[in-house]
Design an enzyme around this catalytic site. Structure first.
Site, PDB file in Angstrom:
ATOM      1  N   ASP A  11      37.342  41.013  45.896  1.00 25.76           N
ATOM      2  CA  ASP A  11      38.406  41.038  46.893  1.00 25.76           C
ATOM      3  C   ASP A  11      39.238  42.309  46.754  1.00 25.76           C
ATOM      4  O   ASP A  11      38.723  43.358  46.377  1.00 25.76           O
ATOM      5  CB  ASP A  11      39.250  39.765  46.795  1.00 25.76           C
ATOM      6  N   SER A  12      40.533  42.229  47.025  1.00 26.19           N
ATOM      7  CA  SER A  12      41.374  43.431  47.018  1.00 26.19           C
ATOM      8  C   SER A  12      41.488  44.064  45.642  1.00 26.19           C
ATOM      9  O   SER A  12      41.668  45.283  45.523  1.00 26.19           O
ATOM     10  CB  SER A  12      42.775  43.107  47.550  1.00 26.19           C
ATOM     11  N   ILE A  13      41.407  43.262  44.587  1.00 29.20           N
ATOM     12  CA  ILE A  13      41.488  43.836  43.246  1.00 29.20           C
ATOM     13  C   ILE A  13      40.302  44.766  43.010  1.00 29.20           C
ATOM     14  O   ILE A  13      40.432  45.813  42.373  1.00 29.20           O
ATOM     15  CB  ILE A  13      41.547  42.727  42.174  1.00 29.20           C
TER      16      ILE A  13
END
Length: 295
Positions: A11-13
């Protein structure tokens, strides 16, 4: 011949793992990994900000290379931060995925035909990381003005810890190595998953070390990415030591390797001055263009 790929699917991480923004500081996990495997493996960022495992599973075929084009040697699967959002919490569409479904979705991702067609692919499952509720609440109130007067947590430390455990359990069931980033960060902060109060919660004392890893209570700082990088290298060393960067040959030889490169002879006109190579290395050098200058 293309390099084998080390695919980062999360995801965004994961998406932010190459970021040079002030929030992430001077260390970028993805860039460090790409540097370590330069000319050995291509590190590919398939981070999808905001995605939960339902969306990830649907998007997977578009993120994984076709085996006819390139071999995927590693796949890092890193989802859960969005799945663990509290159901019905304010601020954007609901991303929540129930715990059992989250675990099932991870299983389907790992066992997806688009992944398994890559013979010998090395899969690494990353647990959901810890969160810091104080910083997360503050960041959410800044991002969503309607929450400014509320103290509604969109994610809690205790609930997120359950998703980390689900990833551990699945890894054990499938025999897939697990990078337990939740435990790694919490241990460095002086705690463990067996603590009566979940680290990072409002009920626990403020922990400066844990907060130093999460710039908004959720996403990683450069220090947080350093922990992730160190844990990944340690896992590869334990599990597949032959795949450590220092033990892989470069696909093309060093420019100054005298045993490899052979300077064209002055009277060699048949080869039109092409550069020849000898010695053993993984790639084959063909038809290297004539150099205007050889030093």
């Amino acid at each position: 011949m293309p390099l084998d790929q080390f695919v980062l699917f999360g995801d965004s991480i994961t998406q932010q793992s190459f970021s040079q923004s002030p929030a992430t500081g001077s260390f970028a996990f993805g860039a460090a990994l790409a540097d370590a495997y330069a000319r050995k493996l291509d590190v590919v960022n398939r981070g999808l900000s905001g995605y939960c495992t339902v969306q990830a599973y649907r998007a997977l075929p578009l993120c994984i290379p076709e085996p006819e084009a390139v071999r995927m040697r590693f796949l890092l699967v890193f989802f859960g931060a969005n799945d663990a959002r509290i159901a019905g919490s304010p601020g954007g569409p609901d991303q929540t995925v129930p715990l059992a479904e989250y675990k099932s979705n991870l299983r389907h991702i790992i066992e997806h035909p688009a992944v398994q067609v890559h013979e010998g692919v090395k899969i690494i499952l990353v647990t959901t990381p810890p969160i810091d509720e104080r910083k997360a609440l503050r960041a959410d109130q800044e991002k969503y003005p309607t929450l400014a007067m509320q103290r509604v947590l969109r994610r809690t430390a205790a609930n997120t810890a359950l998703y980390a455990q689900a990833a551990r359990d699945l890894g054990e069931e499938l025999g897939v190595p697990v990078l337990d980033i939740w435990s790694a960060m919490v241990a460095r902060a002086g705690h463990s998953r067996h603590d009566p109060i979940t680290p990072g919660s409002m009920e626990a004392p403020v922990n400066d070390t844990l907060q130093s890893y999460l710039h908004d209570g959720l996403h990683f700082t450069g220090e947080g990415y350093k922990v992730l990088y160190g844990e990944l290298m340690a896992l590869i060393e334990r599990t597949w030591p032959e795949e450590m960067p220092a033990r892989l040959r470069m696909k093309l030889p060093a420019w100054d390797n005298g045993k490899t490169w052979v300077k064209p002879k002055a009277d060699d006109v048949s080869g039109e001055g092409t550069l020849r190579a000898s010695g053993v290395f993984e790639a084959v050098v063909h038809d290297v263009q004539k150099l205007d200058r050889w030093e």
